[in-house]
Design an enzyme around this catalytic site. Structure first.
Site, PDB file in Angstrom:
ATOM      1  N   GLY A 163       0.813  -1.203   0.000  1.00  0.00           N
ATOM      2  CA  GLY A 163       0.000   0.000   0.000  1.00  0.00           C
ATOM      3  C   GLY A 163       0.848   1.254   0.000  1.00  0.00           C
ATOM      4  O   GLY A 163       1.963   1.300  -0.545  1.00  0.00           O
ATOM      5  N   GLY A 164       0.333   2.289   0.669  1.00  0.00           N
ATOM      6  CA  GLY A 164       1.064   3.549   0.740  1.00  0.00           C
ATOM      7  C   GLY A 164       2.395   3.419   1.435  1.00  0.00           C
ATOM      8  O   GLY A 164       3.296   4.257   1.255  1.00  0.00           O
ATOM      9  N   GLY A 392       4.648  23.369  35.852  1.00  0.00           N
ATOM     10  CA  GLY A 392       5.437  24.027  34.829  1.00  0.00           C
ATOM     11  C   GLY A 392       6.914  23.761  34.963  1.00  0.00           C
ATOM     12  O   GLY A 392       7.667  23.837  33.981  1.00  0.00           O
ATOM     13  N   ALA A 393       7.366  23.425  36.172  1.00  0.00           N
ATOM     14  CA  ALA A 393       8.783  23.120  36.381  1.00  0.00           C
ATOM     15  C   ALA A 393       9.192  21.870  35.615  1.00  0.00           C
ATOM     16  O   ALA A 393      10.331  21.757  35.151  1.00  0.00           O
ATOM     17  CB  ALA A 393       9.067  22.953  37.870  1.00  0.00           C
TER      18      ALA A 393
END
Length: 486
Positions: A163-164, A392-393
């Protein structure tokens, strides 16, 4: 989840990885004359030189690795990156996570200026994942085109490629095929028979001999996998050599690292003990030791190579990041980047320190400097998460999202937006009375590909030495920036 259980879980998952799609499918693979994916890697590369990346990634099939093994190794002492599709897992088909792993190793190969070898054994796009699987192929194609002529790209067809999927090897520099076992075609015999009524066998349609003599798609064929791997190695010997890395593994273990963290997860410890155990003997030189003591910065030697270390220190302010620690961290990271010194982050952080005083002093602005410094740095960058990484750290301290080359975690570590107790107080549990709050373990992060690997503490030094040896090939900006005082 206690630490003993987490360690047992790591061993269990390692065993699960080796099982692939299960013993029955592995036996069927061998009976068809094909080796298993991991055995193929061992047969191709130098002994004990392969290091696997993103091994715990899990896609929709809920199988570790999602049917493809990626990593780096040496062949005749030369660094290579490679991926091997596992036909025992969903027929080696490509889904979203499967494709993302291949893209990752392509990007690593370019970063390290190493040849990329694909060991292909796949039924094509994973039908169950629909258009996302096709999108994954598109991402692979784009990277292959971008890197064409930049690094050698080799495709080794060891089973079906249909296939692809066939356009992936078609975009590479050289294609190798095994006679009477490898097949490559856009449309298979069964579909052709249904659509056109034509009756054609696999060999005539897409076998190695046909491609070698008629289509011209294949460059090298051999009678079996062992002979084909010999041809691959011979081909690589003609390629211009880049930097080489040692072909031996540093297997020395530091047993005391297994006991350095307190049993009680709320207890503090001095991270400098960890640094001393990882470093060459008496090689640690700390900088700014009396300023922002919640963050340790300094130099070590690791197998005689200089490395800059940034480490949260739970002994002070629980290792959290405040305004002063932000400035200390950012300036040190930029210094190392200026003078081409590799970076190591040892992470045990509860987050950025909250409070009116910190906010009024500009924690947002100062914290952004940490993100900027790590995202900007081009030197080799590795993070080891020791115990926890929250909020966030977790992102700011050299995460994969900011460009870390490798992020490792100890088995007992946790990664999340916040700790479990804090999460329980925020999430509305009334509507989830029957559900348990998910434990933010390293295994969940590994399944998502957010960390590269989970490693035993005692093997950390050996793993770091190996990783920095590989990253010696990484391209570094000549004069990235000045060392602005922060």
């Amino acid at each position: 989840m206690d630490n003993h259980f987490k360690n047992k879980l790591l061993h269990k998952k390692n065993e699960e990885l080796l099982q692939g799609g299960g013993q029955a499918r592995q036996q069927k693979q061998r009976a068809s004359g094909k080796a298993l994916a991991r055995a193929r890697i061992d047969a191709l590369v130098d002994k004990d030189s392969f290091t696997e990346c993103l091994r715990f990634v899990t896609g929709e099939a809920a199988i570790l690795g999602d049917g493809v093994i990626i990593g780096y190794a040496t062949i005749m002492g030369r660094l290579v990156c490679l991926y091997a599709q596992d036909f025992t897992v969903c027929g080696g088909t490509v889904g979203k996570k499967h494709a993302e792993k291949i893209v990752t190793i392509l990007e690593m190969a370019v970063k390290l200026k190493a040849p990329l070898i694909g060991l292909i054994d796949s039924g094509g796009a994973r039908i169950q994942e629909g258009v996302e699987a096709l999108h994954g192929y598109g991402q692979i194609f784009r990277k292959q085109v971008q890197y064409s002529g930049v690094i050698p790209q080799l495709s080794v067809i060891l089973g079906p490629c249909a296939g692809g999927a066939v356009y992936s090897p078609a975009l590479t520099d050289v294609i190798f095929m095994v006679e009477k076992i490898s097949h490559m075609f856009v449309t298979g015999p069964k579909v052709l028979a249904a659509v056109t009524g034509s009756d054609v066998d696999m060999e005539s349609l897409g076998g190695a001999r046909m491609h070698a003599t008629q289509s011209g798609n294949v460059h090298v064929t051999a009678k079996n996998e062992a002979a084909l791997f010999k041809e691959v190695r011979a081909f690589l010997s003609y390629m211009p050599t880049g930097k080489e890395i040692p072909c031996h593994k540093h297997m020395d273990k530091v047993a005391s690292l297994a006991h350095v963290l307190p049993i009680n997860e709320m207890s503090v410890y001095d991270v400098r003990e960890v640094i001393q155990l990882l470093a060459d003997r008496q090689s640690f030189m700390e900088l700014s030791s009396c300023f922002a003591r919640n963050l340790v910065t300094g130099f070590i030697r690791l197998n005689e190579q200089t490395v800059g270390v940034v480490a949260n220190n739970p002994k002070h302010l629980a290792g959290g990041i405040d305004v002063d620690a932000s400035d200390k961290c950012a300036r040190f990271v930029r210094f190392c980047d200026c003078y081409r010194i590799p970076l190591l982050v040892l992470e045990d952080v509860c987050g950025f320190i909250p409070g009116t005083e910190q906010e009024q002093r500009g924690l947002i602005r100062h914290g952004a400097k940490v993100i900027y410094a790590f995202a900007e740095a081009t030197v080799p960058k590795i993070t080891v998460i020791l115990r926890k990484a929250y909020g966030g750290a977790f992102v700011a301290l050299n995460s994969k999202a900011l460009g870390a080359d490798f992020v490792f975690s100890w088995p007992t570590a946790e990664m999340a937006v916040m700790g479990a107790d804090g999460a329980k107080s925020v999430i509305n549990t009334e509507s989830r009375e029957t559900e348990d709050t998910p434990v933010p373990t390293a295994f969940l992060a590994a399944e998502k590909g957010i960390i590269d690997d989970i490693i035993e503490p005692e093997t950390t030094r050996a793993r770091l030495i190996d990783a920095y040896a590989v990253l010696a090939c990484k391209k570094i900006a000549a004069y990235p920036h000045g060392n602005m005082p922060l």
